[in-house]
Design a protein around this motif. Structure first.
Motif, PDB file in Angstrom:
ATOM      1  N   TYR A   3      64.267  18.325  -2.564  1.00  0.00           N
ATOM      2  CA  TYR A   3      64.068  19.558  -1.809  1.00  0.00           C
ATOM      3  C   TYR A   3      62.820  19.535  -0.936  1.00  0.00           C
ATOM      4  O   TYR A   3      62.542  20.498  -0.245  1.00  0.00           O
ATOM      5  N   TRP A   4      62.046  18.465  -0.975  1.00  0.00           N
ATOM      6  CA  TRP A   4      60.825  18.392  -0.176  1.00  0.00           C
ATOM      7  C   TRP A   4      61.174  18.417   1.306  1.00  0.00           C
ATOM      8  O   TRP A   4      62.108  17.772   1.756  1.00  0.00           O
ATOM      9  N   GLY A   5      60.413  19.182   2.065  1.00  0.00           N
ATOM     10  CA  GLY A   5      60.589  19.209   3.508  1.00  0.00           C
ATOM     11  C   GLY A   5      61.499  20.304   4.026  1.00  0.00           C
ATOM     12  O   GLY A   5      61.703  20.407   5.229  1.00  0.00           O
ATOM     13  N   ILE A   6      62.053  21.139   3.136  1.00  0.00           N
ATOM     14  CA  ILE A   6      62.931  22.204   3.630  1.00  0.00           C
ATOM     15  C   ILE A   6      62.294  23.580   3.445  1.00  0.00           C
ATOM     16  O   ILE A   6      62.985  24.589   3.454  1.00  0.00           O
ATOM     17  N   ARG A   7      60.977  23.631   3.281  1.00  0.00           N
ATOM     18  CA  ARG A   7      60.165  24.846   3.277  1.00  0.00           C
ATOM     19  C   ARG A   7      60.359  25.754   2.064  1.00  0.00           C
ATOM     20  O   ARG A   7      59.926  26.889   2.062  1.00  0.00           O
ATOM     21  N   SER A  10      56.805  26.604   0.408  1.00  0.00           N
ATOM     22  CA  SER A  10      55.960  27.483   1.223  1.00  0.00           C
ATOM     23  C   SER A  10      56.534  28.896   1.283  1.00  0.00           C
ATOM     24  O   SER A  10      55.787  29.870   1.266  1.00  0.00           O
TER      25      SER A  10
END
Length: 64
Positions: A3-7, A10
């Motif tokens: 799931y890293w990189g899909i916000r 944040s």
């Protein structure tokens, strides 16, 4: 890791800040890599609570 990189992280952190603000908390404390905290010092007025781990995982807080 998938799931890293899909916000997602944040967005979740933003929701936590909004909820803490609505509950009239003064600080939001979290646990992150020291390099990530360094980037947030200027952006979010983050400050180190304690340099906890020699592997560079530390606690920090932001003033709400």
């Amino acid at each position: 890791m998938g799931y890293w990189g899909i916000r997602g992280g944040s967005e979740m952190r933003h929701m936590f800040v909004m909820q803490a603000y609505s509950m009239k908390y003064t600080y939001l404390t979290s646990f992150a890599l020291r390099d990530v905290i360094q980037k947030r010092i200027n952006k979010e007025q983050a400050e180190f609570v304690t340099k906890f781990d020699p592997e560079r995982w530390d606690y920090y807080r932001i003033k709400i």
